[in-house]
Write a protein that holds these residues in place. Structure first.
Motif, mmCIF file in Angstrom:
data_model
loop_
_atom_site.group_PDB
_atom_site.id
_atom_site.type_symbol
_atom_site.label_atom_id
_atom_site.label_comp_id
_atom_site.label_asym_id
_atom_site.label_seq_id
_atom_site.Cartn_x
_atom_site.Cartn_y
_atom_site.Cartn_z
ATOM 1 N N MET A 1 45.693 37.648 2.545
ATOM 2 C CA MET A 1 44.562 36.784 2.841
ATOM 3 C C MET A 1 44.532 35.646 1.823
ATOM 4 O O MET A 1 44.974 35.792 0.693
ATOM 5 C CB MET A 1 43.253 37.563 2.769
ATOM 6 C CG MET A 1 43.131 38.679 3.761
ATOM 7 S SD MET A 1 41.414 39.125 4.075
ATOM 8 C CE MET A 1 41.085 37.996 5.400
ATOM 9 N N PHE A 2 43.971 34.553 2.259
ATOM 10 C CA PHE A 2 43.795 33.389 1.400
ATOM 11 C C PHE A 2 42.302 33.213 1.195
ATOM 12 O O PHE A 2 41.511 33.436 2.113
ATOM 13 C CB PHE A 2 44.380 32.149 2.078
ATOM 14 C CG PHE A 2 44.383 30.935 1.190
ATOM 15 C CD1 PHE A 2 45.402 30.745 0.281
ATOM 16 C CD2 PHE A 2 43.371 30.008 1.261
ATOM 17 C CE1 PHE A 2 45.415 29.629 -0.545
ATOM 18 C CE2 PHE A 2 43.372 28.890 0.431
ATOM 19 C CZ PHE A 2 44.399 28.704 -0.467
ATOM 20 N N LYS A 3 41.926 32.845 -0.012
ATOM 21 C CA LYS A 3 40.497 32.644 -0.230
ATOM 22 C C LYS A 3 40.207 31.408 -1.062
ATOM 23 O O LYS A 3 40.999 30.989 -1.897
ATOM 24 C CB LYS A 3 39.827 33.869 -0.833
ATOM 25 C CG LYS A 3 40.284 34.286 -2.197
ATOM 26 C CD LYS A 3 39.511 35.555 -2.597
ATOM 27 C CE LYS A 3 40.003 36.134 -3.882
ATOM 28 N NZ LYS A 3 39.181 37.272 -4.303
ATOM 29 N N MET A 4 39.060 30.865 -0.767
ATOM 30 C CA MET A 4 38.479 29.771 -1.539
ATOM 31 C C MET A 4 37.345 30.387 -2.334
ATOM 32 O O MET A 4 36.532 31.133 -1.784
ATOM 33 C CB MET A 4 37.952 28.690 -0.605
ATOM 34 C CG MET A 4 37.253 27.564 -1.300
ATOM 35 S SD MET A 4 36.702 26.360 -0.069
ATOM 36 C CE MET A 4 35.887 25.204 -1.135
ATOM 37 N N ILE A 5 37.308 30.086 -3.616
ATOM 38 C CA ILE A 5 36.296 30.653 -4.498
ATOM 39 C C ILE A 5 35.460 29.519 -5.080
ATOM 40 O O ILE A 5 36.011 28.539 -5.586
ATOM 41 C CB ILE A 5 36.953 31.443 -5.643
ATOM 42 C CG1 ILE A 5 37.869 32.523 -5.071
ATOM 43 C CG2 ILE A 5 35.896 32.034 -6.571
ATOM 44 C CD1 ILE A 5 38.850 33.073 -6.070
ATOM 45 N N ALA A 6 34.153 29.654 -4.991
ATOM 46 C CA ALA A 6 33.231 28.690 -5.600
ATOM 47 C C ALA A 6 32.510 29.391 -6.746
ATOM 48 O O ALA A 6 31.893 30.438 -6.546
ATOM 49 C CB ALA A 6 32.227 28.183 -4.569
ATOM 50 N N MET A 7 32.618 28.831 -7.939
ATOM 51 C CA MET A 7 31.965 29.374 -9.132
ATOM 52 C C MET A 7 30.821 28.433 -9.510
ATOM 53 O O MET A 7 31.046 27.234 -9.711
ATOM 54 C CB MET A 7 32.956 29.470 -10.289
ATOM 55 C CG MET A 7 34.177 30.325 -9.994
ATOM 56 S SD MET A 7 33.822 32.070 -9.906
ATOM 57 C CE MET A 7 33.419 32.419 -11.607
ATOM 58 N N PHE A 8 29.612 28.974 -9.595
ATOM 59 C CA PHE A 8 28.428 28.164 -9.863
ATOM 60 C C PHE A 8 27.880 28.422 -11.262
ATOM 61 O O PHE A 8 27.658 29.579 -11.644
ATOM 62 C CB PHE A 8 27.320 28.490 -8.854
ATOM 63 C CG PHE A 8 27.680 28.138 -7.447
ATOM 64 C CD1 PHE A 8 27.414 26.881 -6.949
ATOM 65 C CD2 PHE A 8 28.292 29.068 -6.620
ATOM 66 C CE1 PHE A 8 27.742 26.545 -5.643
ATOM 67 C CE2 PHE A 8 28.626 28.751 -5.317
ATOM 68 C CZ PHE A 8 28.359 27.485 -4.823
ATOM 69 N N LYS A 9 27.631 27.344 -12.003
ATOM 70 C CA LYS A 9 26.930 27.465 -13.281
ATOM 71 C C LYS A 9 25.465 27.766 -12.986
ATOM 72 O O LYS A 9 24.973 27.506 -11.885
ATOM 73 C CB LYS A 9 27.048 26.171 -14.079
ATOM 74 C CG LYS A 9 28.460 25.881 -14.529
ATOM 75 C CD LYS A 9 28.524 24.580 -15.286
ATOM 76 C CE LYS A 9 29.955 24.253 -15.672
ATOM 77 N NZ LYS A 9 30.074 22.908 -16.236
ATOM 78 N N LYS A 10 24.781 28.315 -13.966
ATOM 79 C CA LYS A 10 23.381 28.691 -13.758
ATOM 80 C C LYS A 10 22.520 27.454 -13.521
ATOM 81 O O LYS A 10 22.469 26.543 -14.348
ATOM 82 C CB LYS A 10 22.851 29.470 -14.957
ATOM 83 C CG LYS A 10 21.481 30.049 -14.707
ATOM 84 C CD LYS A 10 21.045 30.991 -15.810
ATOM 85 C CE LYS A 10 19.713 31.612 -15.462
ATOM 86 N NZ LYS A 10 19.288 32.580 -16.451
ATOM 87 N N PRO A 11 21.811 27.421 -12.395
ATOM 88 C CA PRO A 11 20.923 26.286 -12.125
ATOM 89 C C PRO A 11 19.639 26.392 -12.949
ATOM 90 O O PRO A 11 19.282 27.474 -13.421
ATOM 91 C CB PRO A 11 20.634 26.432 -10.632
ATOM 92 C CG PRO A 11 20.809 27.878 -10.350
ATOM 93 C CD PRO A 11 21.854 28.382 -11.302
#
Length: 97
Positions: free
Chosen positions: A1-11
């Motif tokens: 499988m291929f994946k896109m990962i989004a990492m978010f800093k704390k808002p």
């Protein structure tokens, strides 16, 4: 499988962020053709990131095709409106073992 990962800093306002992210952004993202599943992880403690979203596709080619769709473009535009410089994207293939 291929994946896109989004990492978010704390808002600054996590409650407002979560409300929009889960109520508006995720439903928009789930409409992307070829997207097989979405997994969201909120980090505990003093992690350098607040949250991670993993979006799974059958393979890299399926991801590339999905990226061309209006649904994918709408999701991308929306996440930049929501998070802008606070989100980092990574891409990879899962392995067994």
């Amino acid at each position: 499988m291929f994946k896109m990962i989004a990492m978010f800093k704390k808002p600054e306002d996590t409650e407002k962020f979560d409300e929009y992210y889960f109520g508006t952004h995720i439903p928009l993202t789930e409409k992307i053709p070829g997207l097989q599943r979405v997994e969201v992880t909120k980090f505990a403690g003093d992690a350098p990131y607040y949250m991670m979203c993993e979006m799974y596709y059958e393979n890299k080619e399926a991801f590339k095709e999905a990226s061309k769709t209006e649904e994918s473009k709408a999701s991308g535009k929306d996440v930049m409106k929501l998070a802008g410089d606070s989100v980092t994207f990574m891409f990879g293939e899962t392995t067994n073992g």
